[in-house]
Design a protein around this motif. Structure first.
Motif, PDB file in Angstrom:
ATOM      1  N   LEU A  16     -40.610 -65.595  70.236  1.00 12.49           N
ATOM      2  CA  LEU A  16     -41.368 -64.617  71.016  1.00 12.49           C
ATOM      3  C   LEU A  16     -42.192 -65.319  72.110  1.00 12.49           C
ATOM      4  CD1 LEU A  16     -42.544 -62.391  68.035  1.00 12.49           C
ATOM      5  CD2 LEU A  16     -40.937 -61.705  69.824  1.00 12.49           C
ATOM      6  N   GLY A  17     -42.789 -66.454  71.748  1.00 10.92           N
ATOM      7  CA  GLY A  17     -43.569 -67.214  72.722  1.00 10.92           C
ATOM      8  C   GLY A  17     -42.714 -67.739  73.856  1.00 10.92           C
ATOM      9  N   ASN A  18     -41.470 -68.125  73.535  1.00 14.96           N
ATOM     10  CA  ASN A  18     -40.554 -68.623  74.562  1.00 14.96           C
ATOM     11  C   ASN A  18     -40.198 -67.519  75.555  1.00 14.96           C
ATOM     12  OD1 ASN A  18     -38.689 -70.970  75.356  1.00 14.96           O
ATOM     13  ND2 ASN A  18     -37.234 -69.281  75.179  1.00 14.96           N
ATOM     14  N   ILE A  19     -40.040 -66.285  75.042  1.00 15.85           N
ATOM     15  CA  ILE A  19     -39.747 -65.151  75.931  1.00 15.85           C
ATOM     16  C   ILE A  19     -40.936 -64.894  76.862  1.00 15.85           C
ATOM     17  CG2 ILE A  19     -39.252 -62.681  76.035  1.00 15.85           C
ATOM     18  CD1 ILE A  19     -37.935 -62.976  73.268  1.00 15.85           C
ATOM     19  N   LEU A  20     -42.139 -64.905  76.292  1.00 19.88           N
ATOM     20  CA  LEU A  20     -43.334 -64.641  77.100  1.00 19.88           C
ATOM     21  C   LEU A  20     -43.540 -65.713  78.167  1.00 19.88           C
ATOM     22  CD1 LEU A  20     -45.775 -63.493  74.278  1.00 19.88           C
ATOM     23  CD2 LEU A  20     -44.929 -62.090  76.160  1.00 19.88           C
ATOM     24  N   LYS A  21     -43.171 -66.949  77.856  1.00 21.87           N
ATOM     25  CA  LYS A  21     -43.403 -68.045  78.795  1.00 21.87           C
ATOM     26  C   LYS A  21     -42.327 -68.119  79.875  1.00 21.87           C
ATOM     27  CE  LYS A  21     -45.488 -71.700  77.491  1.00 21.87           C
ATOM     28  NZ  LYS A  21     -45.913 -72.967  76.857  1.00 21.87           N
ATOM     29  N   HIS A  22     -41.068 -67.836  79.499  1.00 22.13           N
ATOM     30  CA  HIS A  22     -39.965 -68.070  80.443  1.00 22.13           C
ATOM     31  C   HIS A  22     -39.174 -66.809  80.799  1.00 22.13           C
ATOM     32  CE1 HIS A  22     -40.590 -72.373  79.901  1.00 22.13           C
ATOM     33  NE2 HIS A  22     -40.534 -72.188  78.593  1.00 22.13           N
ATOM     34  N   GLY A  23     -39.465 -65.686  80.129  1.00 21.64           N
ATOM     35  CA  GLY A  23     -38.658 -64.492  80.347  1.00 21.64           C
ATOM     36  C   GLY A  23     -39.280 -63.504  81.308  1.00 21.64           C
ATOM     37  N   GLN A  24     -38.520 -62.454  81.587  1.00 20.16           N
ATOM     38  CA  GLN A  24     -39.005 -61.364  82.434  1.00 20.16           C
ATOM     39  C   GLN A  24     -38.166 -60.117  82.167  1.00 20.16           C
ATOM     40  OE1 GLN A  24     -38.486 -62.150  86.600  1.00 20.16           O
ATOM     41  NE2 GLN A  24     -36.248 -62.286  86.488  1.00 20.16           N
ATOM     42  N   THR A  25     -38.689 -58.986  82.537  1.00 21.68           N
ATOM     43  CA  THR A  25     -38.009 -57.681  82.531  1.00 21.68           C
ATOM     44  C   THR A  25     -37.660 -57.174  81.128  1.00 21.68           C
ATOM     45  OG1 THR A  25     -37.002 -58.314  84.631  1.00 21.68           O
ATOM     46  CG2 THR A  25     -36.237 -56.268  83.619  1.00 21.68           C
ATOM     47  N   ARG A  26     -36.748 -57.878  80.423  1.00 23.13           N
ATOM     48  CA  ARG A  26     -36.310 -57.366  79.114  1.00 23.13           C
ATOM     49  C   ARG A  26     -35.869 -58.500  78.194  1.00 23.13           C
ATOM     50  NH1 ARG A  26     -32.307 -56.177  82.695  1.00 23.13           N
ATOM     51  NH2 ARG A  26     -33.195 -54.113  83.084  1.00 23.13           N
ATOM     52  N   ALA A  27     -35.953 -58.199  76.884  1.00 25.24           N
ATOM     53  CA  ALA A  27     -35.466 -59.122  75.861  1.00 25.24           C
ATOM     54  C   ALA A  27     -34.928 -58.290  74.702  1.00 25.24           C
ATOM     55  CB  ALA A  27     -36.584 -60.048  75.385  1.00 25.24           C
ATOM     56  N   HIS A  28     -33.840 -58.758  74.113  1.00 27.60           N
ATOM     57  CA  HIS A  28     -33.166 -57.974  73.074  1.00 27.60           C
ATOM     58  C   HIS A  28     -32.859 -58.849  71.863  1.00 27.60           C
ATOM     59  CE1 HIS A  28     -30.804 -54.741  71.373  1.00 27.60           C
ATOM     60  NE2 HIS A  28     -29.773 -55.548  71.224  1.00 27.60           N
ATOM     61  N   PHE A  29     -33.262 -58.375  70.677  1.00 28.40           N
ATOM     62  CA  PHE A  29     -32.989 -59.063  69.411  1.00 28.40           C
ATOM     63  C   PHE A  29     -31.877 -58.335  68.658  1.00 28.40           C
ATOM     64  CE2 PHE A  29     -37.167 -60.890  70.071  1.00 28.40           C
ATOM     65  CZ  PHE A  29     -37.097 -62.134  69.444  1.00 28.40           C
ATOM     66  N   THR A  30     -30.940 -59.102  68.117  1.00 32.58           N
ATOM     67  CA  THR A  30     -29.948 -58.550  67.200  1.00 32.58           C
ATOM     68  C   THR A  30     -29.961 -59.378  65.922  1.00 32.58           C
ATOM     69  OG1 THR A  30     -28.156 -59.919  68.112  1.00 32.58           O
ATOM     70  CG2 THR A  30     -28.464 -57.728  69.059  1.00 32.58           C
ATOM     71  N   GLY A  31     -29.716 -58.718  64.815  1.00 33.49           N
ATOM     72  CA  GLY A  31     -29.678 -59.416  63.536  1.00 33.49           C
ATOM     73  C   GLY A  31     -28.679 -58.770  62.603  1.00 33.49           C
ATOM     74  N   LYS A  32     -27.851 -59.593  61.973  1.00 37.26           N
ATOM     75  CA  LYS A  32     -26.854 -59.060  61.046  1.00 37.26           C
ATOM     76  C   LYS A  32     -26.497 -60.120  60.006  1.00 37.26           C
ATOM     77  CE  LYS A  32     -22.922 -60.365  64.002  1.00 37.26           C
ATOM     78  NZ  LYS A  32     -21.702 -59.903  64.697  1.00 37.26           N
ATOM     79  N   LYS A  33     -25.927 -59.641  58.901  1.00 41.18           N
ATOM     80  CA  LYS A  33     -25.429 -60.536  57.874  1.00 41.18           C
ATOM     81  C   LYS A  33     -23.939 -60.750  58.087  1.00 41.18           C
ATOM     82  CE  LYS A  33     -24.781 -60.993  52.877  1.00 41.18           C
ATOM     83  NZ  LYS A  33     -24.910 -60.349  51.551  1.00 41.18           N
ATOM     84  N   GLU A  34     -23.537 -62.010  58.064  1.00 42.57           N
ATOM     85  CA  GLU A  34     -22.125 -62.338  58.237  1.00 42.57           C
ATOM     86  C   GLU A  34     -21.775 -63.480  57.291  1.00 42.57           C
ATOM     87  OE1 GLU A  34     -19.704 -64.204  61.858  1.00 42.57           O
ATOM     88  OE2 GLU A  34     -20.352 -62.139  62.250  1.00 42.57           O
ATOM     89  N   ALA A  35     -20.828 -63.213  56.373  1.00 41.44           N
ATOM     90  CA  ALA A  35     -20.459 -64.210  55.334  1.00 41.44           C
ATOM     91  C   ALA A  35     -21.714 -64.562  54.542  1.00 41.44           C
ATOM     92  CB  ALA A  35     -19.819 -65.434  55.974  1.00 41.44           C
ATOM     93  N   ASN A  36     -22.067 -65.837  54.489  1.00 43.41           N
ATOM     94  CA  ASN A  36     -23.237 -66.272  53.720  1.00 43.41           C
ATOM     95  C   ASN A  36     -24.404 -66.656  54.621  1.00 43.41           C
ATOM     96  OD1 ASN A  36     -21.916 -66.017  51.172  1.00 43.41           O
ATOM     97  ND2 ASN A  36     -20.871 -67.964  51.541  1.00 43.41           N
ATOM     98  N   CYS A  37     -24.469 -66.014  55.780  1.00 41.24           N
ATOM     99  CA  CYS A  37     -25.521 -66.341  56.740  1.00 41.24           C
ATOM    100  C   CYS A  37     -26.146 -65.073  57.331  1.00 41.24           C
ATOM    101  CB  CYS A  37     -24.973 -67.189  57.885  1.00 41.24           C
ATOM    102  SG  CYS A  37     -24.468 -68.859  57.408  1.00 41.24           S
ATOM    103  N   ILE A  38     -27.363 -65.216  57.804  1.00 43.59           N
ATOM    104  CA  ILE A  38     -27.979 -64.200  58.642  1.00 43.59           C
ATOM    105  C   ILE A  38     -27.931 -64.717  60.067  1.00 43.59           C
ATOM    106  CG2 ILE A  38     -30.172 -63.137  59.301  1.00 43.59           C
ATOM    107  CD1 ILE A  38     -30.813 -62.789  56.380  1.00 43.59           C
ATOM    108  N   LEU A  39     -27.329 -63.946  60.940  1.00 43.69           N
ATOM    109  CA  LEU A  39     -27.198 -64.327  62.345  1.00 43.69           C
ATOM    110  C   LEU A  39     -28.249 -63.582  63.154  1.00 43.69           C
ATOM    111  CD1 LEU A  39     -23.314 -64.225  62.754  1.00 43.69           C
ATOM    112  CD2 LEU A  39     -24.751 -66.157  62.077  1.00 43.69           C
ATOM    113  N   LEU A  40     -29.118 -64.335  63.783  1.00 44.88           N
ATOM    114  CA  LEU A  40     -30.202 -63.771  64.588  1.00 44.88           C
ATOM    115  C   LEU A  40     -30.020 -64.227  66.038  1.00 44.88           C
ATOM    116  CD1 LEU A  40     -32.765 -62.073  64.128  1.00 44.88           C
ATOM    117  CD2 LEU A  40     -34.051 -64.223  63.962  1.00 44.88           C
ATOM    118  N   THR A  41     -29.986 -63.257  66.941  1.00 41.86           N
ATOM    119  CA  THR A  41     -29.768 -63.570  68.357  1.00 41.86           C
ATOM    120  C   THR A  41     -30.851 -62.926  69.201  1.00 41.86           C
ATOM    121  OG1 THR A  41     -27.363 -63.702  68.085  1.00 41.86           O
ATOM    122  CG2 THR A  41     -28.178 -63.324  70.305  1.00 41.86           C
TER     123      THR A  41
END
Length: 303
Positions: A201-226
């Motif tokens: 979140l801090g990285n978005i506030l420091k270097h981002g603009q306009t919009r940011a989107h989080f996705t999260g899902k379970k796949e196999a034996n991992c949680i994928l967070l983007t």
């Protein structure tokens, strides 16, 4: 005479076989001790003097190394604890000083004094940022020594942490959106996961603009967070951005240290996870893969 020599050869052959077997057994034990964290020592049923002497000397060496390792572990733990306490002790007067400067700024009418106070405020803010990074690295070293596992709802945790930063995103006119599966559960260290999300979140506030989107899902034996966000500056390359002190902000206008992404990388490594950067000219994406421990399902069932 021939019979005697035959018996002698057979005895010597048997002794040789026994010695080879004993040495192979000792080698296996030693290999296990080297590769595993164990209090085991070398043992053998052999009564041969040089074998007993070999075992005795090796066991003394093993015990000596254990004592050295334990002493090093205790010293490192004490050092990290002292560093953590010092960082917190420094953060308190810094926060108080920043508060006083902000009060003075509100009541100051003289332009020269106002400018001087503004520079002081900027300097205090910069020191506070570096101190925060120092605290993060202290946490990383502490967690390398001892992690605390518990059941964590990543979906809920991410939403809660984002809510804390809501005013910051509102002030910078960055629209934050989510596409998360319900109840993404895993057994993990809550403190580390919190720090990862806070740094994202801090990285978005420091270097981002306009919009940011989080996705999260379970796949196999991992949680994928983007997380994908529009970048405030064009991104030239991403190969080294995960390295310490590397930043895309060549002018250093936002006082970037180049430590934020490296901290995320080090924290995700503690969880045996992976991090990947995907960049375009005007957008920035971080992909995190966090393994789900095998005992998560049984933990949830028991709960």
């Amino acid at each position: 005479m021939i019979l005697f020599l035959t018996i002698l050869v057979l005895v010597l052959a048997g002794l040789l076989v026994f010695l080879v077997y004993t040495l192979l057994d000792i080698n296996q034990q030693l290999s296990y001790i080297v590769k595993n964290d164990t209090n085991a020592e070398l043992v053998s049923t052999s009564k041969i003097f040089f074998i007993r002497q070999l075992l005795n000397l090796n066991n003394q060496l093993i015990q000596k190394n254990k004592k050295i390792h334990q002493k090093h572990w205790n010293n490192e733990k004490q050092f990290n604890h002292s560093l953590s306490n010092l960082s917190h002790d420094l953060k308190t007067p810094l926060t108080v000083s920043s508060g006083y400067v902000q009060l003075l700024l509100k009541k100051q009418n003289d332009p020269n004094t106002y400018e001087l106070l503004k520079k002081t405020e900027t300097g205090l803010s910069t020191i506070e940022n570096y101190l925060s990074y120092l605290m993060e690295y202290t946490l990383i070293h502490e967690k390398k020594l001892q992690m605390e596992f518990e059941l964590v709802n990543v979906t809920q945790l991410l939403q809660e942490e984002a809510f804390v930063y809501y005013e910051n995103f509102l002030a910078q006119a960055i629209e934050l959106s989510f596409d998360l599966e319900d109840n993404l559960l895993l057994i993990s260290d809550l403190t580390i996961l919190k720090r990862i999300i806070q740094n994202l979140l801090g990285n978005i506030l420091k270097h981002g603009q306009t919009r940011a989107h989080f996705t999260g899902k379970k796949e196999a034996n991992c949680i994928l967070l983007t997380v994908k966000n529009d970048s405030a500056q064009p991104i030239d390359e991403n190969e080294n951005l995960l390295n310490r002190f590397v930043t895309n902000d060549r002018s250093r206008q936002n006082k970037s240290t180049g430590l934020g992404l490296n901290i995320i990388k080090e924290l995700i490594k503690l969880l045996d996870g992976d991090i990947e950067l995907v960049t375009e000219r005007s957008s920035f994406q971080i992909n995190l893969s966090i393994p789900i421990r095998s005992d998560t399902l049984s933990y949830v069932s028991a709960d």
